[in-house]
Structure formats: structure tokens, C-alpha cells
Scaffold this motif. Structure first.
Motif, PDB file in Angstrom:
ATOM      1  N   ILE A  84       0.836  -1.195   0.000  1.00  0.00           N
ATOM      2  CA  ILE A  84       0.000   0.000   0.000  1.00  0.00           C
ATOM      3  C   ILE A  84       0.875   1.251   0.000  1.00  0.00           C
ATOM      4  N   PHE A  85       1.984   1.205   0.724  1.00  0.00           N
ATOM      5  CA  PHE A  85       2.887   2.357   0.772  1.00  0.00           C
ATOM      6  C   PHE A  85       3.541   2.570  -0.593  1.00  0.00           C
ATOM      7  N   GLN A  86       3.949   1.471  -1.220  1.00  0.00           N
ATOM      8  CA  GLN A  86       4.537   1.570  -2.558  1.00  0.00           C
ATOM      9  C   GLN A  86       3.536   2.146  -3.553  1.00  0.00           C
ATOM     10  N   LYS A  87       2.272   1.709  -3.455  1.00  0.00           N
ATOM     11  CA  LYS A  87       1.260   2.168  -4.411  1.00  0.00           C
ATOM     12  C   LYS A  87       0.967   3.654  -4.235  1.00  0.00           C
ATOM     13  N   LEU A  88       0.926   4.126  -2.988  1.00  0.00           N
ATOM     14  CA  LEU A  88       0.705   5.551  -2.748  1.00  0.00           C
ATOM     15  C   LEU A  88       1.868   6.380  -3.291  1.00  0.00           C
ATOM     16  N   LEU A  89       3.088   5.894  -3.086  1.00  0.00           N
ATOM     17  CA  LEU A  89       4.257   6.595  -3.623  1.00  0.00           C
ATOM     18  C   LEU A  89       4.223   6.617  -5.147  1.00  0.00           C
ATOM     19  N   LEU A  90       3.875   5.483  -5.741  1.00  0.00           N
ATOM     20  CA  LEU A  90       3.826   5.391  -7.200  1.00  0.00           C
ATOM     21  C   LEU A  90       2.769   6.328  -7.771  1.00  0.00           C
ATOM     22  N   LYS A  91       1.613   6.393  -7.126  1.00  0.00           N
ATOM     23  CA  LYS A  91       0.544   7.279  -7.573  1.00  0.00           C
ATOM     24  C   LYS A  91       1.026   8.733  -7.573  1.00  0.00           C
ATOM     25  N   LEU A  92       1.684   9.142  -6.519  1.00  0.00           N
ATOM     26  CA  LEU A  92       2.166  10.517  -6.417  1.00  0.00           C
ATOM     27  C   LEU A  92       3.317  10.794  -7.379  1.00  0.00           C
ATOM     28  N   GLU A  93       4.187   9.816  -7.596  1.00  0.00           N
ATOM     29  CA  GLU A  93       5.306  10.015  -8.521  1.00  0.00           C
ATOM     30  C   GLU A  93       4.811  10.124  -9.961  1.00  0.00           C
ATOM     31  N   GLU A  94       3.741   9.408 -10.282  1.00  0.00           N
ATOM     32  CA  GLU A  94       3.224   9.420 -11.652  1.00  0.00           C
ATOM     33  C   GLU A  94       2.461  10.697 -11.969  1.00  0.00           C
ATOM     34  N   THR A  95       1.705  11.217 -10.998  1.00  0.00           N
ATOM     35  CA  THR A  95       0.811  12.339 -11.308  1.00  0.00           C
ATOM     36  C   THR A  95       0.928  13.533 -10.370  1.00  0.00           C
ATOM     37  N   GLY A  96       1.650  13.407  -9.244  1.00  0.00           N
ATOM     38  CA  GLY A  96       1.603  14.459  -8.241  1.00  0.00           C
ATOM     39  C   GLY A  96       2.855  15.268  -8.028  1.00  0.00           C
ATOM     40  N   LEU A  97       3.969  14.892  -8.643  1.00  0.00           N
ATOM     41  CA  LEU A  97       5.228  15.584  -8.373  1.00  0.00           C
ATOM     42  C   LEU A  97       5.208  17.040  -8.829  1.00  0.00           C
ATOM     43  N   ASN A 153      11.599  -0.929   9.064  1.00  0.00           N
ATOM     44  CA  ASN A 153      11.557   0.531   9.222  1.00  0.00           C
ATOM     45  C   ASN A 153      12.549   1.219   8.294  1.00  0.00           C
ATOM     46  N   ARG A 154      13.751   0.641   8.211  1.00  0.00           N
ATOM     47  CA  ARG A 154      14.803   1.262   7.397  1.00  0.00           C
ATOM     48  C   ARG A 154      14.439   1.235   5.916  1.00  0.00           C
ATOM     49  N   ASP A 155      13.912   0.127   5.433  1.00  0.00           N
ATOM     50  CA  ASP A 155      13.551   0.025   4.018  1.00  0.00           C
ATOM     51  C   ASP A 155      12.378   0.948   3.675  1.00  0.00           C
ATOM     52  N   THR A 156      11.399   1.036   4.568  1.00  0.00           N
ATOM     53  CA  THR A 156      10.248   1.906   4.334  1.00  0.00           C
ATOM     54  C   THR A 156      10.671   3.373   4.377  1.00  0.00           C
ATOM     55  N   ALA A 157      11.518   3.725   5.338  1.00  0.00           N
ATOM     56  CA  ALA A 157      12.014   5.103   5.433  1.00  0.00           C
ATOM     57  C   ALA A 157      12.808   5.480   4.193  1.00  0.00           C
ATOM     58  N   LYS A 158      13.588   4.549   3.671  1.00  0.00           N
ATOM     59  CA  LYS A 158      14.382   4.828   2.475  1.00  0.00           C
ATOM     60  C   LYS A 158      13.479   5.122   1.283  1.00  0.00           C
ATOM     61  N   ALA A 159      12.434   4.321   1.102  1.00  0.00           N
ATOM     62  CA  ALA A 159      11.502   4.546  -0.008  1.00  0.00           C
ATOM     63  C   ALA A 159      10.821   5.903   0.135  1.00  0.00           C
ATOM     64  N   PHE A 160      10.454   6.277   1.359  1.00  0.00           N
ATOM     65  CA  PHE A 160       9.793   7.557   1.601  1.00  0.00           C
ATOM     66  C   PHE A 160      10.727   8.723   1.299  1.00  0.00           C
ATOM     67  N   LEU A 161      11.962   8.632   1.747  1.00  0.00           N
ATOM     68  CA  LEU A 161      12.918   9.718   1.527  1.00  0.00           C
ATOM     69  C   LEU A 161      13.295   9.856   0.054  1.00  0.00           C
ATOM     70  N   GLN A 162      13.348   8.745  -0.664  1.00  0.00           N
ATOM     71  CA  GLN A 162      13.602   8.825  -2.099  1.00  0.00           C
ATOM     72  C   GLN A 162      12.481   9.581  -2.805  1.00  0.00           C
ATOM     73  N   PHE A 163      11.241   9.361  -2.366  1.00  0.00           N
ATOM     74  CA  PHE A 163      10.105  10.097  -2.923  1.00  0.00           C
ATOM     75  C   PHE A 163      10.210  11.590  -2.593  1.00  0.00           C
ATOM     76  N   LEU A 164      10.547  11.910  -1.347  1.00  0.00           N
ATOM     77  CA  LEU A 164      10.658  13.314  -0.944  1.00  0.00           C
ATOM     78  C   LEU A 164      11.751  14.029  -1.743  1.00  0.00           C
ATOM     79  N   LYS A 165      12.815  13.318  -2.060  1.00  0.00           N
ATOM     80  CA  LYS A 165      13.885  13.897  -2.874  1.00  0.00           C
ATOM     81  C   LYS A 165      13.367  14.262  -4.261  1.00  0.00           C
TER      82      LYS A 165
END
Length: 676
Positions: A349-362, A455-467
């Protein structure tokens, strides 16, 4: 709320939001004032909402310090503060709606001895509490540096003194544990290449050595063309051993003011040693567990060397949902998701939310800052819970701002914070008590190494999105400081007992932590080489202990004698056992046999020289097997070091193989796909 940070050059950091509506001149005296009737209707917060925030600030926040800056600058700062507090108010409202179901199961005050006992257990030293002679604990102790051993001794002394006061039972003397005639530990620093550093030697400390670096480096910091000073980071010597001058307590600024410009952050370069660089996913889970033990000990020694108290919350047990999406512990989420997608490391679910935002929300203006509709987000939340795993949820209906709201909701509703409740105070302390950015980064680096894998893997995915969000600043109007201000309360204001006034006053402190995480994430997910050296020594010590125990086993001795007699008999020409080529031991010095099970040519003996790199071996196999390995297309192949004094190690393509071979001559060398 604005703070001043003393660094090389007395940098002044302040909160600033360049894309928010203009503020009236008198606003510098408060973070958020009541908005007058004539205020622009384009403001992203309504009048009642901002008044609620103003009341919250007046009731829960200390009065801000007086500023000597211009009214316009102060207005800019107050705008960023409003972003933070509006986010806090939004979080409070979502909790009042009852959307969070996780509850605290257990919490009670802990005395100092109990905290130290938990520290020893988390550091892999439960043997010091139980008294059992555990191999891993003894092996860990044998690898510690001088400062690390002193940190362990200090915590163990506090633990034993507490037990004596309670008259519980007799405890072991620290001299028995460390095997010394006095209370001073005798461990040496981790040995590396013999090039002495220019640092000042501490009393009683043996010389600290630093390796000669290759030309390769990991560049992390500012964009090209920046005038910021570039600093070099070394991973060869432990951070605590590298501290040569103990800062005086009065040198720490009491009121720090953070400068919001990206240019205020220095540019760091990590020079690659001849072993290359290692990311957290490049080591086996068993070795990463040892990295966590050593990181906790090193972090404690680092804080001790700086004269800073390492504050730590007591571990808590919280109850989260056992199924569903939101409010479910990360480990349970991953267990459920791995049934659908084996090997997954970040919740679906976290990956899908990130993907949705990367595709249309950046490129959406104000993404993360401008809230979605509360009613829509609530309905989408319920619909996701019901339809996500059935693959019937319609993602096209989700607006970008609503997706951002769901993303932040997921992080907030985790039963335990993403950066773990135990070390939330340590994150705050590294900014409040440590003034230099470089030292803050080193402390942050060790805290990342401490995180559980999920926690570390999830935080990494989140920070990559924020970048990526920050990289699209030109269109979404969200720079690094804006993003950090919005994300900080979602990460560092815990919904349990830790969501208190002190944390809510730390807006700029937590925002500074988030921007360090975003800016330097490529550095923070690299395992320091001095920790890998200690893991190697720990594994070697454990192997030696096992060998000594085996030699005392009568049954094993009989078996060895029988095997020796069998080897002395003449070899039979028929039925002889042939070992795979990569397991044969009759290989000359400096020659390794590389095994590649996915190639048509499965093994190859390679003569190493001082310039042979891992990528040279990969290129040779690729040339020998060009066009013949259909099952390898699209996969990233890497050379792995397996066994010996390491569990499994995916090697950096720039690693010099002769150096790695000499560090672990008993290893096997296998080419296989790199873990994603």
C-alpha cells in the motif's frame, strides 16, 4: 521557535516559505496571528482554522525569542511555522475523528538500571546480564574499540550499581568481563591501512590510522556549481575514535537559528576505500543484525566522546491491527504482502501511494502542504481497506492531494513510529546538543543503522520520494525546507506519551532532521567500513571459539582421526567424489575461482593483481558468455563474497579484489543477481 546553530562559519538557519501569501508586518512577534478580515482569500487555511492554530500556539508553545531581523524576513519565518502548526492541527483533528486504532499496551516508568539493562540487550550483550557464556556476546566484546569498550563499561557499571542497591544478587565485576587487571578496557581501534591521521591523539589512545583513498567517491550534497565548502567523510575509523577535541559545554548554542537556504548545508564527499562502499542491502540479515549491535555501541560511545547524554525512551509494546492497511505494524504488513509478492521489503500500500504521487503528483503545486478533502480522504481510507487486496480499488479517482493525505496518514498511524520510539529523543538531541553538521550527520548515520530492517527500508523509499518532490520545486513550489516542515510532525510527533509540549516546540529542530535525511540519504544508507571490519572480526572470533569447542568433543576427535586415515589411503580410480570447481582448495595464492551458476560457463579461475576490480571480473564473464545466458537478461549481476568471515557481501564494482581476498581468503566468490 527559531534557533541558531553554531557551525564552521556561524551559519544562521531560519524557516522560510517563498511561495506562501504575504504576511502583515506585525506578524514577526508570533508564529501565527489571527488573520484580519481583509486577508487574502487565497490563503490555504481558512480564518477559523488559523485562529485555532493561534490558540494552540498561545496555549502550548513558549513565547518566541526576540528577533533583530527585518519584518519581511520574520514574516517569511512565521509562514513556515504556520505550515508546521497547521499540519499539527490537521493531525490532531484526524485523531479526534477516531481514525487511529492502535493503543498503548504497556508503559511504566523505568529506573536507570532497567534502561541500561535494555541497552545491553539491544547491543547484543545480554550475556552480561544473564551471566551465560554466549559466543556472540564474547565475540562482540573482543572487537570493540577503546571508546566503544568504555561506553559498554559505563552502562554495565550503572546496571550493576542499581542491582547492588536493590540487593538482588551478586553481579560480575567489570574486570572479569573485559579481562583486565583494572577497570580500564584495553581494546584497540579497528586496524586499517597505516597512514596516520592528522588528528590530535587523546591521552592513552593508540594512533588512529586512516586508509589511502582511491579516486572514486560518493558525492552527496549540493548541486554542481555551488560555492559551498566540500568536506570529506571517512568510514575507515570509528566516529567516536575520530573525535580529537572534546567540545566545551558552553560552546553549544542554547538558541539555534536555522538558515533555510540549501546552500547552508555543506557538500560531503565519501572517498571509496579499496574495499568500495557497501549499502545496507548488500549484507546478509545475520551480519546486519551485528551491524545494529555495533551501531548502538558506537552511537553511545560517540555521544559520550562529545559529552552529550544519549537519551533513550524505554521500549514499548503497542497493539496494532493484525490485518488491513492502516494502523498495522510494518512487520505484519510485510508478512501479509510477502504471501502475494515474495521478497517484498516495503508494504504494497505504501509503494502504491508513492507510485501514484510520482506518476501524477510531483508537479502539483503545494503537494504535501495543501490538504485534500477530509471527507474524501476518510472515504478513500475506508474503500482502500475493503478493496486494496482484491485489486478492485480505482486509483484514477484519487486526487493528488488526497493521495498525499493518505500517505501521511499511513506514516502517522503506524503503531510504532517509523524511527522507533526508543530513539526519538536521540534524533532531537543530535540537533539540540551537537552544533557541527558533520557530527550531526555521523550521529544520524548510526541511528539509521540502528533501525529495524522493515523501518529502514520503508524510510528509504519515503525519503527517495521526498527527494523527487524537492527536485520538482520549480513546478510544485516545494523546496527542501518546505517539505521538511510539513513532513516533520508526521514523523516526530508520536501519538502516544511522547506527543508533548516539548516536542511540539521543536518545529525547526525536527524539520532540520528531516532535511538532513532527505539531502544526505545516499550517505546514510551506506554501511561504514569500520563496522564491517568489526563484523569480520566478530565472525572470526565466533569461528575460533567454535573450533576450540569442537576439538574438545571426543566424538569429533574420533571422526577426525578416521577421516585422516581415509585420506592416507590410495585414491580409488572409480567412484571418487569430485567437488565442484569453486569449492576446490588447491588454488594458488592470489588466484580465485569464481562461480556463476546462471552463466553457460559456470566457473573460472582468475589471477588477481593489485588493480583487479570486481567489475573487471564481471566484464570477463560477460565477454565469455556473451549471448548465451538468456535467463540473465534484465538482471543486474554482482560479484558476491560468501562465507569465511562474512555471511554474504555484495561487492562494490569498484572494490579491489586482491584486498578483499586478503581480508577473507576463505570466502567463495559467486556471480548472481543483486537483491533489489
Amino acid at each position: 521557535m527559531t534557533m541558531e546553530m553554531k557551525d564552521s562559519g556561524s551559519v544562521v538557519l531560519t524557516a522560510y516559505h517563498p511561495h506562501s501569501p504575504a504576511r502583515i508586518p506585525g506578524m514577526e512577534q508570533n508564529f501565527v496571528q489571527d488573520i484580519p478580515p481583509g486577508h487574502s482569500p487565497t490563503s490555504r487555511k481558512s480564518l477559523p482554522r488559523c485562529r485555532r492554530i493561534n490558540r494552540m500556539l498561545s496555549n502550548e508553545s513558549a513565547a518566541p525569542p526576540a528577533f533583530s531581523r527585518s519584518n519581511s524576513q520574520a514574516s517569511m519565518d512565521s509562514t513556515s511555522m504556520e505550515d508546521f502548526w497547521c499540519e499539527v492541527e490537521s493531525i490532531k483533528e484526524s485523531r479526534e475523528d477516531g481514525s487511529e486504532e492502535a493503543t498503548l499496551l504497556e508503559f511504566k516508568p523505568a529506573d536507570e538500571g532497567e534502561l541500561e539493562a535494555e541497552w545491553l540487550q539491544d547491543a547484543g550483550l545480554s550475556t552480561l546480564i544473564s551471566g551465560a557464556e554466549e559466543e556472540d556476546g564474547q565475540a562482540l566484546l573482543s572487537t570493540l574499540t577503546r571508546t566503544q569498550a568504555a561506553a559498554v563499561q559505563k552502562r554495565y557499571n550503572t546496571y550493576t550499581q542499581t542491582l547492588r542497591k536493590k540487593n538482588k544478587h551478586t553481579v560480575r565485576d567489570v574486570r572479569d568481563i573485559f579481562g583486565t587487571s583494572d577497570s580500564s578496557p584495553t581494546f584497540e581501534t579497528v586496524p586499517v591501512s597505516p597512514v596516520p591521521s592528522n588528528g590530535i591523539q587523546l591521552p592513552g589512545q593508540k594512533p588512529v590510522w586512516k586508509s589511502v583513498s582511491s579516486n572514486s567517491c560518493l558525492d552527496c550534497g549540493l548541486d554542481k556549481g555551488s560555492s559551498s565548502i566540500t568536506e570529506e567523510l571517512s568510514y575507515e575509523v570509528s566516529f567516536s575514535e575520530s573525535i580529537t577535541v572534546l567540545p566545551k559545554p558552553q560552546e553549544w548554542p542554547k538558541n539555534q537559528r536555522f538558515k533555510k537556504e540549501d546552500s547552508a548545508l555543506p557538500k560531503f564527499i565519501v572517498r571509496k576505500s579499496r574495499f568500495g562502499l557497501t549499502e545496507v542491502g548488500d549484507l546478509s540479515p545475520e551480519d546486519m543484525k551485528k551491524i545494529r549491535y555495533l551501531s548502538l555501541i558506537e552511537l553511545t560511545a560517540f555521544y559520550d566522546a562529545l559529552g552529550v547524554e544519549l537519551k533513550r525512551n524505554r521500549s514499548e509494546r503497542v497493539r496494532g491491527r493484525e490485518n488491513g492497511l492502516f494502523g498495522v505494524p510494518l512487520t505484519i504488513l510485510l508478512e501479509n504482502d510477502q504471501k502475494k509478492v515474495p521478497g517484498i521489503k516495503v508494504p504494497l500500500i505504501f509503494q502504491k501511494l508513492l507510485l501514484k504521487l510520482e506518476e501524477t503528483g510531483l508537479e502539483t503545486e503545494g503537494i504535501l502542504r495543501v490538504p485534500g478533502s477530509a471527507s474524501r480522504v476518510k472515504n478513500l481510507h475506508q474503500e482502500l481497506e475493503a478493496k486494496f487486496y482484491e485489486d478492485t480499488f480505482d486509483w484514477d479517482q484519487v486526487r493528488n492531494n488526497d493521495a498525499a493525505g493518505l500517505l501521511k496518514m499511513f506514516i502517522r498511524e503506524l503503531p510504532s513510529p517509523l524511527f522507533t520510539v526508543e530513539y526519538l529523543p536521540a534524533f532531537i538531541t543530535l540537533v539540540e546538543k551537537i552544533s557541527k553538521i558533520k557530527l550531526q550527520l555521523q550521529a544520524l548515520h548510526l541511528l539509521i543503522m540502528l533501525l529495524p530492517e522493515a523501518n529502514r527500508d520503508t524510510a528509504k523509499a519515503f525519503l527517495q520520494f521526498l527527494k523527487k518532490v524537492v527536485a520538482n520545486e520549480g513546478k510544485n513550489k516545494m523546496n527542501l525546507w518546505n517539505v521538511s516542515m510539513i513532513v516533520a510532525p508526521n514523523l516526530f510527533i508520536y501519538k502516544g506519551k511522547h506527543a508533548n509540549q516539548q516536542e511540539m516546540q521543536a518545529a525547526t529542530t525536527t524539520a532540520h532532521i528531516v532535511r538532513l535525511l532527505i539531502r544526505y540519504q545516499d550517505i546514510l544508507w551506506t554501511v561504514p567500513s569500520f563496522l564491517i571490519s568489526q563484523v569480520r572480526k566478530m565472525n572470526e572470533a565466533a569461528m575460533n571459539n567454535s573450533k576450540r569447542q569442537l576439538m574438545f568433543d571426543k566424538g569429533v576427535r574420533k571422526l577426525l582421526r578416521r577421516k585422516t586415515m581415509e585420506r592416507e589411503r590410495p585414491e580409488r580410480s572409480e567412484g571418487a567424489v569430485t567437488f565442484p570447481p569453486y569449492l576446490q582448495t588447491d588454488i594458488p595464492e592470489g588466484v580465485i575461482r569464481v562461480y556463476a551458476p546462471l552463466h553457460s560457463k559456470v566457473s573460472m579461475a582468475i589471477q588477481l593483481n593489485s588493480q583487479t576490480k570486481a567489475k573487471d571480473i564481471l566484464a570477463r564473464f560477460h565477454c565469455e558468455n556473451s549471448g548465451s545466458s538468456q535467463n540473465m537478461r534484465g538482471q543486474i549481476q554482482s560479484l558476491h563474497e560468501i562465507g569465511g568471515n562474512i555471511g554474504q557481501h555484495c561487492l562494490d564494482p569498484d572494490a579491489y579484489m586482491l584486498d578483499v581476498y586478503r581480508a577473507n581468503p576463505q570466502a567463495e566468490w559467486v556471480i548472481k543477481p543483486k537483491a533489489s
